[in-house]
Design an enzyme around this catalytic site. Structure first.
Site, PDB file in Angstrom:
ATOM      1  N   SER A   1      32.036  32.234  60.554  1.00  0.00           N
ATOM      2  CA  SER A   1      33.368  32.434  61.134  1.00  0.00           C
ATOM      3  C   SER A   1      33.929  33.756  60.622  1.00  0.00           C
ATOM      4  O   SER A   1      33.481  34.284  59.594  1.00  0.00           O
ATOM      5  CB  SER A   1      34.285  31.280  60.709  1.00  0.00           C
ATOM      6  OG  SER A   1      35.648  31.579  60.932  1.00  0.00           O
TER       7      SER A   1
ATOM      8  N   TYR B   1      38.211  25.209  54.842  1.00  0.00           N
ATOM      9  CA  TYR B   1      37.397  25.811  55.901  1.00  0.00           C
ATOM     10  C   TYR B   1      36.951  27.216  55.509  1.00  0.00           C
ATOM     11  O   TYR B   1      35.763  27.565  55.622  1.00  0.00           O
ATOM     12  CB  TYR B   1      38.192  25.858  57.200  1.00  0.00           C
ATOM     13  CG  TYR B   1      37.421  26.424  58.363  1.00  0.00           C
ATOM     14  CD1 TYR B   1      36.490  25.644  59.055  1.00  0.00           C
ATOM     15  CD2 TYR B   1      37.612  27.735  58.787  1.00  0.00           C
ATOM     16  CE1 TYR B   1      35.772  26.164  60.122  1.00  0.00           C
ATOM     17  CE2 TYR B   1      36.904  28.260  59.854  1.00  0.00           C
ATOM     18  CZ  TYR B   1      35.992  27.474  60.517  1.00  0.00           C
ATOM     19  OH  TYR B   1      35.279  27.990  61.563  1.00  0.00           O
TER      20      TYR B   1
END
Length: 255
Positions: free
Chosen positions: A148, A161
């Site tokens: 990401s 995350y």
């Protein structure tokens, strides 16, 4: 660049929707035989059938990547039905939302169980098989981890995350280093914000719209924007590419 993966077997985790489903369909369109894996097999059966209806080869199978005991048997099934695994797309992941002072230990652990531990376990099991089957020696072994932009960019409310994706980024480099002489290419794609099941509700909120307007191009990227990178990293073009993290975010991290 060669644009075909004909004769190769790919396993895509987290293929029930979003990017995983798109990756599976794209790899099948490039000629790969594809195994679509998800926790609930009912979520991937229809997608596998659609690939077969379009002339591709695909199977659906249940797999919870956080369950270490399930990974080997799942890959056994893939190889028995489709042939030796040459491509692993480590896509399964969870959001891990929660402010640092509020997120529960259970939610933190769940994020790391799926996003980090699951990626590692799948990569290791696939690598072992790539070596044993001769796929690695033939220079066809490819592991593509889905990280990401938050591998690099901090975001409030996403401590678990962001930390998990940063771990995936470093893991990618370490595995690439360890398996370099076995000729296994290990790389990662770091997408920006693309509307998926994980974030669709957020971007409908006032806060989500504010975030969207902060992006230089004031839009979300699309799954298709990742296709060229995936094809490069999954196919012959990755012969000399390993340990690389490719950011594809439509300039979002520039904000």
């Amino acid at each position: 660049m060669e644009s075909t993966l004909k004769g190769l077997t790919a396993l895509v985790t987290g293929a029930s929707g979003g990017l995983g489903a798109h990756f599976a369909e794209f790899l099948a369109a490039q000629g790969a035989s594809v195994a679509l894996a998800a926790r609930r097999v009912s979520m991937v059966e229809a997608r596998a059938e659609a690939i077969r209806a379009a002339g591709g080869q695909a199977i659906a199978l249940p797999l919870d990547v956080s369950d270490a005991a399930a990974i080997g048997p799942a890959m056994d099934e893939v190889e028995a039905r489709l042939g030796p695994i040459a491509i692993l797309v480590n896509n399964a992941g969870v959001g891990g939302e929660g402010l640092a002072l509020e997120i529960s230990v259970e939610d933190w652990d769940r994020t790391f169980d799926v996003n980090v531990r699951g990626v590692f376990l799948c990569a290791r099991e696939a690598a072992r098989r790539m070596i044993a089957s001769g796929v690695a020696a033939r220079g066809q072994a490819r592991i593509v981890n889905i990280a990401s932009i938050h591998t690099f960019e901090p975001k409030g409310g996403l401590a678990a995350y962001c930390a998990s994706k940063a771990a995936v980024g470093m893991m990618t480099k370490v595995l690439a280093r360890e398996w370099a002489r076995q000729m296994i290419a290990v790389n990662a794609i770091c997408p920006g914000y693309i509307e998926t099941d994980i974030n669709a509700d957020w971007f409908k909120t006032e806060g989500g719209q504010k975030q969207l307007k902060s992006f230089p191009r004031r839009r979300l990227a699309e799954a298709e924007d990742l296709d060229a990178a995936l094809l490069m990293l999954a196919g012959p073009a990755a012969r000399a590419i390993t340990g690389t993290l490719i950011t594809i975010d439509d300039g979002q991290s520039l904000s």
